[in-house]
Motif scaffolding. Structure first.
Motif: not given
Length: 314
Positions: A297-301
Motif C-alpha cells: 500500500n502507499m503508506d507502506g511504500r
C-alpha cells in the motif's frame, strides 16, 4: 487330522482366556543413569532444565486437577523423547521402559499440561522489553514467517499462529493474526521485517522487488541480513525437535498442540540458556523472492522510502 487341528484351536482359545501375569518393569529414572551429554542427546535438554519442566508440569497439573499414574519425570521424558525424535510411540517407550499405550496416554497428558503454559512463554514484548528488542535490531523488531511466527534477535519466538493448513499463504495467515490487529490499532510501535511474501505496510518493511540505486540495494542487504534470524530460529527449533521434520500421524488439533509445545519449550530453553547450536545461514542465499504481488500500500511504500533515505543514503 481334523481332530488334531480342533485340539490345537481349542488349546489356543484356552490360552487366550487365561489372564496374563502382570509384568512389573524397572522404571528407574534415566536421568540418574546417564551422563549429561547423553541426556541432552536423547531429550535435547540438560538435566536441570528437564527437572525444571517437571516442576512446571507438576504445578500446572495441580492447578488443573490432573494426576499421573506413573512418575511424572518419566511422563515428561517420554514426551520430550517423542518431540526430540518423532519416533513411533513403541520406540519411545523402549527408551523409558513404558508400553506403547502408556506412552500414548502420557504424551497426551503432558502435552495438554504444557499447552496451558504457552501464553507464559510465547508473548510479544511489551514495556522496557520493546526498547531492548529495537536496540538489538537497530530500528526494527521481529519477523513474520510462512508458519506464522515472529522472533527477536535472541531467537526467541514472540508470536506464533499454529492453526492453518500447510499450503495456506503466509500473507493470509498474517491477515488473520491477532498481532496484526494490534499493529493496525497502534497498540504496538516499531517495525516488523518480512520477505516479499508479505505486503509492505507502515509497520511491516519488505524488500524492494527491483531495487534502484545503491540506497535501495543497501536497504535490501540490511533487511536480508537481519531477517535471516528467523530462518536460524526455525533451524534451531527443528534441530532440537526432530518431530517437526516428520509427518505427525495424529489429529490436526493434536498436531497443533505438539508444534505449539515445541515453541514453548524452545523459548524456555533460551530463557535457561539451554540452547542448540546450528550452522549459520548465508543471507545472500535466503532473500526469499516470491515474485507475487501481495498488495503493497502507499503508506507502506512511503515508510520504506523514508527508512531508506534516513539510514541507507550516503
Amino acid at each position: 487330522m481334523a481332530a488334531g487341528h480342533r485340539a490345537i484351536v481349542r488349546d489356543h482359545m484356552y490360552l487366550r482366556q487365561v489372564p496374563r501375569p502382570r509384568v512389573f518393569r524397572d522404571r528407574s529414572n534415566p536421568l540418574e543413569d546417564l551422563r549429561e551429554e547423553e541426556i541432552f542427546a536423547r531429550y535435547r535438554f540438560r538435566p536441570d532444565t528437564i527437572y525444571f519442566i517437571v516442576d512446571l508440569c507438576q504445578a500446572a497439573a495441580r492447578d488443573t486437577g490432573r494426576c499421573f499414574a506413573i512418575p511424572l519425570v518419566l511422563c515428561v521424558l517420554s514426551y520430550l523423547r517423542f518431540l526430540a525424535t518423532g519416533s513411533f510411540q513403541l520406540t519411545v517407550g523402549d527408551t523409558v521402559n513404558l508400553s506403547q499405550p502408556t506412552v500414548s496416554r502420557v504424551c497426551r497428558q503432558v502435552g495438554q499440561v504444557l499447552s496451558a503454559l504457552a501464553d507464559r512463554y510465547i508473548c510479544f514484548p511489551s514495556g522496557d522489553r520493546v526498547r531492548q528488542v529495537k536496540q538489538q535490531f537497530g530500528a526494527m523488531a521481529g519477523f513474520p514467517n510462512v508458519v506464522g511466527a515472529v522472533c527477536d534477535a535472541s531467537y526467541r519466538i514472540t508470536s506464533a499462529v499454529v492453526m492453518w493448513p500447510g499450503r495456506t499463504h503466509e500473507a493470509r495467515i498474517w491477515r488473520q493474526c491477532a498481532l496484526r490487529r494490534r499493529f493496525e490499532d497502534g497498540d504496538v510501535q516499531g517495525f516488523l521485517l518480512a520477505d516479499s511474501g508479505y505486503a509492505c505496510t507502515r509497520y511491516m518493511l519488505t524488500p524492494y522487488m527491483n531495487p534502484v540505486g545503491e540506497a535501495q540495494a543497501r536497504y535490501n542487504g540490511a533487511l536480508c541480513r537481519t531477517r535471516v534470524t528467523v530462518e536460524q530460529t526455525f533451524g534451531i527449533l527443528k534441530q532440537r525437535f526432530q518431530v517437526l521434520r516428520r509427518k505427525l500421524n495424529c489429529s490436526p488439533e493434536r498436531a497443533c498442540m505438539h508444534i505449539r509445545n515445541c515453541i514453548t519449550l524452545h523459548n524456555l530453553g533460551i530463557d535457561r540458556r539451554d540452547i542448540v547450536a546450528v550452522d549459520p545461514i548465508d543471507p545472500i542465499d535466503n532473500s526469499h523472492y516470491h515474485g507475487v504481488d501481495v498488495g503493497d500500500n502507499m503508506d507502506g511504500r512511503a515508510e520504506r522510502e523514508y527508512v531508506t533515505r534516513m539510514y541507507f543514503e550516503r
